[in-house]
Scaffold this motif. Structure first.
Motif, mmCIF file in Angstrom:
data_model
loop_
_atom_site.group_PDB
_atom_site.id
_atom_site.type_symbol
_atom_site.label_atom_id
_atom_site.label_comp_id
_atom_site.label_asym_id
_atom_site.label_seq_id
_atom_site.Cartn_x
_atom_site.Cartn_y
_atom_site.Cartn_z
ATOM 1 N N TYR A 588 0.853 -1.183 0.000
ATOM 2 C CA TYR A 588 0.000 0.000 0.000
ATOM 3 C C TYR A 588 0.894 1.240 0.000
ATOM 4 N N PRO A 589 0.745 2.141 -0.974
ATOM 5 C CA PRO A 589 1.750 3.194 -1.174
ATOM 6 C C PRO A 589 1.606 4.447 -0.330
ATOM 7 N N ASN A 590 0.490 4.631 0.355
ATOM 8 C CA ASN A 590 0.234 5.937 0.977
ATOM 9 C C ASN A 590 0.608 6.038 2.449
ATOM 10 N N ILE A 591 1.120 4.942 3.033
ATOM 11 C CA ILE A 591 1.525 4.981 4.442
ATOM 12 C C ILE A 591 2.836 4.225 4.619
ATOM 13 N N ASN A 592 3.762 4.844 5.331
ATOM 14 C CA ASN A 592 4.961 4.157 5.823
ATOM 15 C C ASN A 592 4.898 4.230 7.346
ATOM 16 N N PHE A 593 5.435 3.222 8.004
ATOM 17 C CA PHE A 593 5.561 3.382 9.453
ATOM 18 C C PHE A 593 6.641 2.479 10.013
ATOM 19 N N SER A 594 7.199 2.936 11.130
ATOM 20 C CA SER A 594 8.218 2.162 11.836
ATOM 21 C C SER A 594 7.890 2.172 13.325
ATOM 22 N N ASP A 595 8.214 1.086 13.977
ATOM 23 C CA ASP A 595 8.022 0.947 15.425
ATOM 24 C C ASP A 595 9.350 0.453 15.968
ATOM 25 N N LEU A 596 10.061 1.328 16.686
ATOM 26 C CA LEU A 596 11.420 1.037 17.138
ATOM 27 C C LEU A 596 11.510 1.043 18.661
ATOM 28 N N TYR A 597 12.344 0.161 19.194
ATOM 29 C CA TYR A 597 12.601 0.124 20.637
ATOM 30 C C TYR A 597 14.082 0.340 20.894
ATOM 31 N N ASN A 608 10.490 3.933 23.081
ATOM 32 C CA ASN A 608 9.759 3.383 21.946
ATOM 33 C C ASN A 608 9.342 4.540 21.056
ATOM 34 N N ARG A 609 9.790 4.500 19.803
ATOM 35 C CA ARG A 609 9.430 5.577 18.860
ATOM 36 C C ARG A 609 8.672 4.977 17.680
ATOM 37 N N VAL A 610 7.449 5.446 17.503
ATOM 38 C CA VAL A 610 6.623 5.042 16.370
ATOM 39 C C VAL A 610 6.491 6.251 15.456
ATOM 40 N N ASP A 625 4.678 11.331 14.963
ATOM 41 C CA ASP A 625 5.791 10.912 15.815
ATOM 42 C C ASP A 625 5.263 10.647 17.218
ATOM 43 N N ILE A 626 5.340 9.402 17.658
ATOM 44 C CA ILE A 626 4.900 9.009 18.997
ATOM 45 C C ILE A 626 6.108 8.450 19.741
ATOM 46 N N PHE A 627 6.533 9.138 20.769
ATOM 47 C CA PHE A 627 7.761 8.755 21.488
ATOM 48 C C PHE A 627 7.414 8.466 22.943
ATOM 49 N N ARG A 628 7.594 7.199 23.351
ATOM 50 C CA ARG A 628 7.365 6.781 24.737
ATOM 51 C C ARG A 628 8.716 6.578 25.418
ATOM 52 N N SER A 629 8.808 6.989 26.686
ATOM 53 C CA SER A 629 10.089 6.883 27.375
ATOM 54 C C SER A 629 9.861 6.762 28.882
ATOM 55 N N LYS A 630 10.562 5.824 29.499
ATOM 56 C CA LYS A 630 10.466 5.658 30.957
ATOM 57 C C LYS A 630 11.668 4.879 31.462
ATOM 58 N N GLN A 631 12.046 5.167 32.692
ATOM 59 C CA GLN A 631 13.105 4.394 33.330
ATOM 60 C C GLN A 631 12.544 3.081 33.857
ATOM 61 N N GLY A 820 -16.606 3.451 16.003
ATOM 62 C CA GLY A 820 -17.042 2.383 15.112
ATOM 63 C C GLY A 820 -15.905 1.563 14.534
ATOM 64 N N ILE A 821 -14.696 1.847 14.995
ATOM 65 C CA ILE A 821 -13.520 1.095 14.527
ATOM 66 C C ILE A 821 -13.106 0.121 15.613
ATOM 67 N N SER A 822 -12.895 -1.126 15.255
ATOM 68 C CA SER A 822 -12.376 -2.131 16.179
ATOM 69 C C SER A 822 -11.013 -2.591 15.662
ATOM 70 N N PHE A 823 -10.064 -2.622 16.568
ATOM 71 C CA PHE A 823 -8.690 -2.911 16.158
ATOM 72 C C PHE A 823 -7.995 -3.741 17.219
ATOM 73 N N GLU A 824 -7.237 -4.723 16.779
ATOM 74 C CA GLU A 824 -6.379 -5.497 17.679
ATOM 75 C C GLU A 824 -4.971 -5.465 17.118
ATOM 76 N N GLY A 825 -4.041 -4.939 17.913
ATOM 77 C CA GLY A 825 -2.658 -4.857 17.456
ATOM 78 C C GLY A 825 -1.948 -3.698 18.105
ATOM 79 N N THR A 826 -0.943 -3.150 17.394
ATOM 80 C CA THR A 826 -0.178 -2.031 17.940
ATOM 81 C C THR A 826 -0.224 -0.791 17.061
ATOM 82 N N TYR A 827 -0.535 -0.918 15.757
ATOM 83 C CA TYR A 827 -0.601 0.283 14.916
ATOM 84 C C TYR A 827 -1.557 0.069 13.745
ATOM 85 N N THR A 828 -2.461 1.030 13.590
ATOM 86 C CA THR A 828 -3.370 1.005 12.443
ATOM 87 C C THR A 828 -3.791 2.420 12.095
ATOM 88 N N VAL A 829 -4.209 2.593 10.840
ATOM 89 C CA VAL A 829 -4.749 3.869 10.373
ATOM 90 C C VAL A 829 -6.013 3.565 9.574
#
Length: 932
Positions: A588-597, A608-610, A625-631, A820-829
């Protein structure tokens, strides 16, 4: 069994022998060997007569040295007395104090070569002209130099003079090299006498000098005979070529001294091999110096020690030693054999490929041998170089790199090799790449001098019947290089409308302490840049700032994040990446994404940077850009999100476009408990803010429309925003943008989250725009699903073109619902635009909306995309269960995918009928529903 073992061992030894580089037992070619074999005295003379351009460039070289030839007749020691030698003490032993010269001892029968003053090249003093130099200078006070700023002359301790000593000697030996060249061409012995005298004084002085001793044991393993680094023994170039051009003259006129000259050359070679770094770019530079020396030496049997041309070639190419691995071994260890990426930062990786291609060219020119088949990784490494490019054709700049064009000399080297050894396939590939990068103009490569181009045969005639390469074949939507912890994501390669993000950890050589850092591109510019390396690796700005977290677009923990730079071992882990690295079609050409730890080692923090690129139109799109961070131990004080952007203006406003008032503050300093890098942040202003807000960077260049970076930042409790000025990005070195911008401080946004930033992550949306193509995002709202204390992030983004995107992101694979959207996982659009809807399952088990659903079969998580509306499109990387609302008449439902027909079934649930199909992995294409 013994016979079988013997056969296996024999085959192994045969293969090992085949793996060796093989060189002639006798070098047939006469001197000079370091110029093109296609030229001779006669052909050079004819070219000088027939080409005005070549003649003018040659005369320019000659005119710079002719006065010294005349002077030599009346004052033969005038120029040689400017050599930096131990004129009085004749010292043989040199001692250094770490990266600074200390003292010298011993006595030789002749003046000896001085060692340079310090490892760093940075100094406050000018390089004096020959006329300004004091003759026979060896003074305890140091060097007599002029200050760059004040213009005052004074005696300066050598430890403050940079590399002036070694550079002076190289400049004088360059006169010798050029004089020997003129002698070779014209036969004028006046030039030979000057060259031979300068060469003799220096080489005699080198003969009695020993390897320097480091009193601190800091640089002993990398030190050279005349320079603090063996890779900076630049004078080898002048020495080798002078000896090469003067070879016959010296054999005739200085026969007794020739053994001294060759012994001095071999001493240089031995120390270059003995010291250095075996597994990075140093190896290449060391090898190139030794190869130059090897090529001007006679055959092995001409020397009592058996160490001649073949000996040193074999040693460099086939034998691995503690600090100089063989060419074959370093190619095997340094390059990722799967994708061709060298294990250093972008700029160094590209220069290494060019260095090895030049090495191939050197051997093919000097000995008419093709060593490229013994280096199969090199063509692959060159072919992947376009993966480093932004849409404006500048390379990325992670680590110690600089933005700039992708140089084509390396491609030209491989074309030259292909032409000489009749490899048409290779010629076509790399010629097409040159045309792809530069077009079919006549000028390719970097030409400094028409005479040198002729002398060294560097001009390559390209076949104009070859077509330019297709960028899609060499520049993919995603590219992941695990050996340097680098991910590139692109959406479109148009200079103005392309979108690209480059993300990198800290792995390999010339890496920085930067966590998961990123660069952003938009509207023709690298708007969110890297900082570069600073003024010098040995200067405070590099050590304290440019190599540290606050210089990067990243997140720092407690103001303490800091770990090994330069040679670093901290990679991120790739949880998900879409599309798969180097995939060219079928996604699918209209979305790129990365999920890094990333585990930030100095604070033992989880990060964690998505990141995602979402294309909303041919000219529009944005970054998430979604950046999670914790000790891990929960001792979080605060987390700082840094973002640097080009621009003369930075404004913060509320969602309602009211200016946010920032007050002077002083929290971003080392006095406040942060690392030293924070002290480079100036003009600090801040405001506490819990609601979402906007930031807007404005870049206006002369004669061009204004370009903006529009930023939406999610608010949160205990959040503070800062506006600061940071040092200029030193990565913009090669005229990528005008000087007035390059030299300006970078306006920088810092968002501080007090406490942990995992359940209160940094959520940012970036949209580049311009005057003629204004921002397309109308509004952004965040939403929650399930536990409000989780790290789930939901965004509803409305665009002006009647488009709405719903973005779901979490660090946990769970079930989520909203709108009205149901989703199971870690990333969707999920996107709706007029009559078209798109379900993009980036990483997850299932996604559903309005009766349409995708479910991954046979595994917990996968990727798929379904576009519905007037035209339906489908892509799935794995087998899926695909569900549609039942709008068909009676009969057996079928799904047409190209020429393939899949039959489904009807299922009734909650009074609604649905069509269900089991679909195998499918490349992105149109699908239709029908009845059998």
């Amino acid at each position: 069994m013994r016979l079988l073992l013997f056969v296996l061992i024999s085959l192994f030894l045969k293969q090992a022998a085949l793996a060796q580089f093989v060189f002639p037992q006798t070098i047939e070619r006469n001197h000079p060997r370091l110029i093109s074999p296609k030229v001779s005295k006669e052909t050079i003379r004819k070219k000088l007569e027939s080409s005005q351009e070549v003649r003018e460039d040659y005369e320019a070289i000659k005119s710079k040295i002719s006065k010294y030839v005349v002077q030599f007749k009346s004052d033969p020691e005038w120029l040689s007395s400017r050599l930096q030698m131990h004129w009085k003490t004749h010292a043989t032993e040199v001692y250094v104090d770490g990266v600074f010269y200390s003292h010298s001892e011993g006595t030789a029968p002749v003046p000896t070569v001085r060692f340079t003053g310090q490892r760093d090249y940075v100094t406050d003093y000018k390089m004096p002209s020959f006329e300004e130099m004091k003759p026979y200078l060896e003074d305890e006070r140091g060097l007599y130099l002029q200050h760059k700023e004040t213009g005052e002359w004074a005696w300066i301790d050598v430890t403050k003079t940079g590399r002036i000593i070694e550079n002076t000697n190289e400049r004088i030996l360059r006169v010798a090299r050029n004089a020997s060249l003129v002698y070779y061409i014209e036969g004028d012995e006046d030039y030979a006498k000057l060259a031979a005298h300068l060469f003799d004084v220096y080489m005699q002085g080198l003969y009695y000098r020993n390897e320097p001793i480091d009193l601190k044991k800091q640089v002993q393993h990398v030190i050279g005979l005349t320079s603090f680094q063996v890779i900076k023994e630049n004078i080898v170039d002048e020495l080798a070529e002078t000896y090469d051009f003067l070879y016959d003259y010296l054999k005739k006129n200085k026969k007794e001294q020739v053994p001294v000259y060759t012994a001095s050359l071999k001493k240089l070679a031995e120390i270059i091999i003995k010291n250095g770094v075996p597994d990075n770019n140093w190896n290449l530079h060391q090898a190139n110096y030794v190869i130059q020396i090897a090529l001007v030496l006679d055959d092995d049997n001409a020397y009592a020690d058996g160490k001649g041309c073949q000996y040193y070639l074999n040693r460099v190419f086939n034998e691995s030693e503690a600090r100089q691995w063989s060419v074959k071994d370093v190619l095997a260890s340094g390059y990722d054999q799967e994708n061709g990426v060298w294990n250093e930062s972008a700029g160094y990786a590209l220069s290494v490929a060019k260095g090895y291609s030049h090495l191939v060219k050197t051997i093919q020119e000097a000995l008419n041998i093709n060593i490229l088949p013994d280096m199969p990784i090199l063509p692959k490494a060159v072919a992947i170089m376009p993966q480093y490019l932004y849409p404006n054709k500048s390379i990325v700049a992670f680590g110690d790199s600089h933005y700039g064009p992708l140089e084509t000399e390396v491609f030209l080297d491989l074309v030259s090799n292909a032409q000489q050894f009749k490899n048409r396939e290779q010629e076509e590939e790399f010629t097409s790449l040159i045309y792809m990068l530069e077009g079919k103009g006549e000028k390719h490569g970097f030409r400094k001098n028409a005479f040198n181009e002729f002398l060294y045969n560097t001009k390559v005639e390209l076949d104009h019947s070859i077509l330019p390469a297709n960028p899609d074949d060499y520049i993919t939507s995603t590219f992941y290089a695990p050996n340097v912890s680098w991910v590139a994501m692109r959406n479109g390669f148009d200079r103005k409308h392309g979108l690209m993000v480059s993300q990198f950890g800290s792995l390999g050589n010339h890496a920085h302490s930067n966590g998961i850092a990123m660069e952003l591109y938009g509207k023709g510019f690298i708007l969110g840049p890297e900082g570069g390396r600073g003024s010098s690796y040995l200067q405070a700005d590099y050590r304290e700032y440019y190599s540290q977290f606050p210089a990067h677009n990243t997140v720092s923990v407690n103001g303490k994040s800091q770990y090994n730079k330069m040679r670093s071992y901290y990679a991120f882990e790739v949880n998900s990446l879409y599309p798969a690295s180097e995939r060219k079609t079928g996604f699918y050409p209209n979305i790129n994404f990365s999920d890094l730890y990333f585990n930030e080692p100095s604070t033992n923090a989880d990060q964690n940077r998505v990141m995602s690129i979402i294309r909303t139109g041919e000219t529009t799109g944005y970054y998430v850009d979604i950046f999670r961070s914790k000790q891990k131990d929960g001792a979080d004080k605060y987390h700082d999100y840094f973002y640097h952007n080009l621009g003369q203006k930075l404004a913060f406003t509320t969602i309602g476009n009211q200016n946010i008032v920032l007050e002077p503050s002083s929290k971003l300093t080392s006095k406040a408990g942060n690392i030293k890098a924070y002290d480079y942040l100036k003009d600090e202003h801040s405001a506490k803010i819990e609601k979402p807000f906007k930031a807007r960077y404005s870049l206006k260049l002369k004669g061009q429309e204004e370009v903006n970076m529009n930023i939406w930042v999610q608010g949160n409790e205990n959040r503070e925003v800062f506006k600061v000025s940071t040092p200029p990005s030193e990565a913009f070195r090669h005229k990528v943008i005008p000087d007035e911008i390059v030299k300006d401080s970078l306006l920088t946004t810092v968002v501080r989250q007090y406490g942990e930033a995992w359940t209160k992550p940094f959520v940012t949306v970036y949209e580049p725009s311009s005057e003629t193509e204004p921002a397309s995002i109308k509004s952004i709202e965040s939403f929650k699903s399930g536990d409000n204390e989780s790290s789930f992030v939901g965004l509803k983004i409305e665009s002006l073109a009647n488009r709405t995107d719903y973005i779901f992101s979490s660090d946990h694979h769970n079930a989520y619902e909203f709108g009205g959207i149901s989703f199971e996982g870690t990333y969707t659009v999920v996107s709706t635009e007029n009559e078209t809807s798109t379900l993009f399952l980036g990483a997850g088990k299932s996604i559903s909306k309005d009766g349409y659903s995708i479910e991954i079969l046979g595994k917990k998580s996968g990727s798929a995309a379904l576009v519905t509306g007037k035209k339906m499109m489908l892509s799935c990387d794995d087998a899926i269960l695909l569900t549609f609302p039942d709008t068909l008449s009676e009969g057996k439902p079928e799904l047409n995918i190209g020429l393939k027909v899949l039959y489904g079934k009807r299922v009734v649930k909650d009074g609604k009928s649905s069509l269900i199909f089991k679909v195998p992995s499918t490349e992105y294409q149109e699908i239709t529903l029908g009845i059998k």
